[in-house]
Structure formats: C-alpha cells, structure tokens
Design an enzyme around this catalytic site. Sequence first.
Site, short mmCIF file in Angstrom:
data_model
loop_
_atom_site.label_atom_id
_atom_site.label_comp_id
_atom_site.label_asym_id
_atom_site.label_seq_id
_atom_site.Cartn_x
_atom_site.Cartn_y
_atom_site.Cartn_z
N ARG A 77 25.17 21.37 46.52
CA ARG A 77 25.61 22.51 45.70
C ARG A 77 26.05 21.99 44.32
NH1 ARG A 77 31.14 25.25 45.35
NH2 ARG A 77 30.63 26.98 43.99
N HIS A 121 30.49 28.06 36.72
CA HIS A 121 31.66 27.34 37.23
C HIS A 121 32.54 27.04 36.02
CE1 HIS A 121 33.07 24.76 40.82
NE2 HIS A 121 33.99 24.61 39.90
N GLU A 166 34.82 31.01 42.24
CA GLU A 166 36.26 31.26 42.18
C GLU A 166 36.67 32.12 40.99
OE1 GLU A 166 38.30 27.50 42.38
OE2 GLU A 166 37.52 27.02 44.37
N ASN A 288 35.69 28.88 49.49
CA ASN A 288 36.29 27.58 49.23
C ASN A 288 37.67 27.58 49.87
OD1 ASN A 288 34.04 27.23 47.67
ND2 ASN A 288 35.10 27.22 45.71
N TYR A 290 41.03 25.28 50.90
CA TYR A 290 41.77 24.03 50.73
C TYR A 290 43.10 24.01 51.46
CZ TYR A 290 38.43 22.59 47.20
OH TYR A 290 37.27 22.19 46.57
N GLU A 342 33.24 24.91 49.55
CA GLU A 342 34.08 23.77 49.17
C GLU A 342 35.17 23.57 50.20
OE1 GLU A 342 35.81 23.86 45.24
OE2 GLU A 342 33.95 24.64 44.36
O1 IFM Z 1 37.69 20.82 41.46
C1 IFM Z 1 37.88 22.12 41.90
C2 IFM Z 1 36.61 22.92 41.80
O2 IFM Z 1 36.11 22.92 40.51
C3 IFM Z 1 36.85 24.35 42.22
N1 IFM Z 1 37.51 24.42 43.49
C4 IFM Z 1 38.66 23.59 43.72
C5 IFM Z 1 38.35 22.14 43.33
C6 IFM Z 1 39.59 21.26 43.55
O3 IFM Z 1 40.64 21.71 42.78
#
Ligand code: IFM
Length: 444
Positions: A77, A121, A166, A288, A290, A342
Amino acid sequence: MNKSQFPVDFAWGAATSAYQVEGAAFADGKGPSIWDSFSHTPGKTDGGDHGDIACDHYHRLETDLDLIAELGLNAYRFSISWPRVQPDGKGKWNQSGLDFYDRLIDGLLKRGIAPHVTLYHWDLPQALQDDGGWNNRATCYRFAEYACKLAEHFGDRVAAIATHNEPFVASMLGNLFGIHAPGNNDPQLASQVAHHLLLSHGLAVQSMRKVTQVPLGIVLNLSPCTAATASLGDQQDAKRRFDFVGRFFLDPLLRGAYPESELLVPLPQMEAGDLELIRLPIDFLGINYYFREWCSTDTPPIPAPCLQGVSEMGWEVYPEGLYELLTQLERDYELPPVYISENGMACADTVSADGAIHDPRRIAYIEQHLDALSRAMGEGVSVRGYFHWSLMDNFEWAKGYSMRFGLIHIDYQTQQRTFKDSALWYRDYIQRERFGAKQKEAML
Ligand code: IFM
C-alpha cells in the site's frame, strides 16, 4: 492443521505514504505541497525535520521493490503525491510524476505484488491551499478530476484505490489542533474541511466508477473508546469521543447522516445532495488501528495500571482493541469488506553490535494483533488483508525522524536499509500462513 482464519487470497502487506518516504520533494517537476511548506516552517516538526530526502525512495525504487519481494509480501500500500503528478492540483499533468508511479506499479506487478493505492495522504498541492485548500468547495471538484485521471491511467493495473487516508487526522490535526499542515486552530474550519474531504471522496468515487472496475474505498483511523470507570460522566465521555473520531466519518459514509451529538466541532455547512454523494457505495473500508482511547472526565484520563505497555509514541499497546473495534463495527453498521490498512508501533530501535536490529516488542505487537484479527474474522467480520505500518522507518510528520515504525531500518546518513528482526519474523509468519491456507483449501 492450520487453525488460522486467513484465506488463500488474503492480502499480506506493508504500507507507506508518499511524503513520508519518497524524498525528491522538488525534483522532476513536482510542485510543493502543504507538507513541504509546513515542515519548512520553523518550530513545526521535531528538530526541524522535513521530507526533502526522507528515505529517498523516489531514487531507490528498484532496491525497495526487491526488498518488498524478499519479504514475501503479496500486497503493498502506497500513496500518490498529488503535486508530483499535477503540480498545481489543477491544469497540467507532470509526465515524470506519472512515470514514477508507472514504474512503481509495474515493478510490483512484475514481482507478483498487488498495488493498493491511496490517492490522498495529506500532501495537498500548495497552489490549492493558496486558493483556500480543503475549506474551498472547489478543491473537492479538483480532487475528483485528479482521481478520475489516475483511475483512467492505472485503473486496469491496481488491486484497489482508496480516496483518502485518515480524514479525521487531515481535518482535525491540521485545522483544529494545528499540529499538522496547514496548521490551523479553528473548529468551524476543521469541520468544513472534514466535510469537504468526505464530499471529495464521494465525487471521486462517482467519477472513478465511470472509468474503472477496480474496488474503491476510503481509509479511516479508528479506535475503540473505553470509559475509564463505570461513572456516568466517563461513559458519556467515551460515547462523545467515538462520535467525534469514529461516527463523524463512519455515519455519513455508511448511513448518510452526521451523528446528532455534541462534538468538539460544530456541524459543517452542506449543500443539497452532499450526503447522497458521500454515502455512495464503496467496495471496502480501510481501517488503521493503533490504540484504544481511554475516556474520562477526570485528568489524567489513563489509569496507569490499565496500560499493558506503550509505544514510543506514548500510545497504549492493546491488541484486543482490534477485536473489540471490528466486532463493534460489524454489529453497528452494514460494513463493507475491510482491510486493516495500517497497524504497527514505534520502537526505540537501535543497530546492535552484530549489525542486527532486535525488536521483540514489535514482533509481539504484530503477532497479538494478527491473533485478534483472526478471532474477529472467526466471528464473521469480512477482512481482506493486513498492511503493517510501515514498510520502512520514515518521516513521522510532526515527530520527524524520531519515531521508527518500520520493518526495515533506515540509516538516514547512508540510506542503508536493514531488515529488522520483525521483518524476518513477518516474512516467515506470512509464508507459514499462506502455506497453511493453501493446505486447508486443498482439503476442502
Ligand atoms: O505515520 C502515520 C501515517 O501516516 C498515518 N497513520 C498513522 C501513522 C503513524 O502515526
């Protein structure tokens, strides 16, 4: 017997974005973006870091493609830098920019790796920002033209196209909290930018459908929002937080309306027909993931004993959150097929005396998240692929180069690339899973 839920055609990938890895920020006709301007403004990034050179991926494409292949990934990606292919965001196209992405896409295909493209992005052409940026409704129409041109250009060669990455971060960190480009602090503006990002997504989907059959979608950053205690205040805080970070984007996309709750920003101005465009059917949702968000009306909001560990970014490591999030979304929405577009962690990686980069925490992170993902799939969530963030260490926006998210270590002085232990582990994991999935299929 392989017990995993991952099907034979599962996309095993890693992700990057243009401004974070490419470098060559002013080469071969590329126009400046808002991130070129922002990162060169004193005080905006740690150490004054910028993406002028980054990982020099633009000039090291063939080497990097070989590394992706060595990892055994079957998907990759990446994002397109809009000002590299259309320097002013309108008008003339830059052939050198289109050629670069042709080499990237064809190089992936030659190596048996499926290209997953993201159109935006965060690196808006500065020329469009000078005309009002995403606050200007006209930018949505420029974006749809850009999307259509690229879909015509490579729509027959890529596996998927996501419009935005995002939009929460692009609108709110850039226009409410001011820590990302273009660096504003204005709730009404942030809300309008969010709406225009969503509207531009809808317009782009509409225009691309006319020229390509490729699956189209959008990528959201999502977190489960957990009340720190059972108190009514904390419960309400958790709901408000998810309404803002999640539903403010999910609801217009999947239900055709903004949530009717009190948000950190006012509702945007809309025109008749906007919500119908935003909710046009999509073929996939990129998620995404985290961390989870602990919510409380008290400060500090995070009860320390609850944390299992934090990354260098200060984000809680909470694999179960991926399971919680996916199963909650499956209950609450008519969810299209999902990609985990992500997932990853920043670690304080160093090169050891043996030349290796030992990153056991990242290995545990990936393994536990894949386990949570597999369990969510076992409960019916349709997930098509997993992309680790990131393929390589890169420019982490306001944090500059201080954060290392990569499977591949970058020495920024020499641009030497070295597989971290996690890269080798991920390679072996994928190989095992794909072998197991094939065996399982053969037995059916
Ligand atoms: O690096 C970023 C990415 O550009 C977008 N999502 C989160 C990642 C980590 O912060």
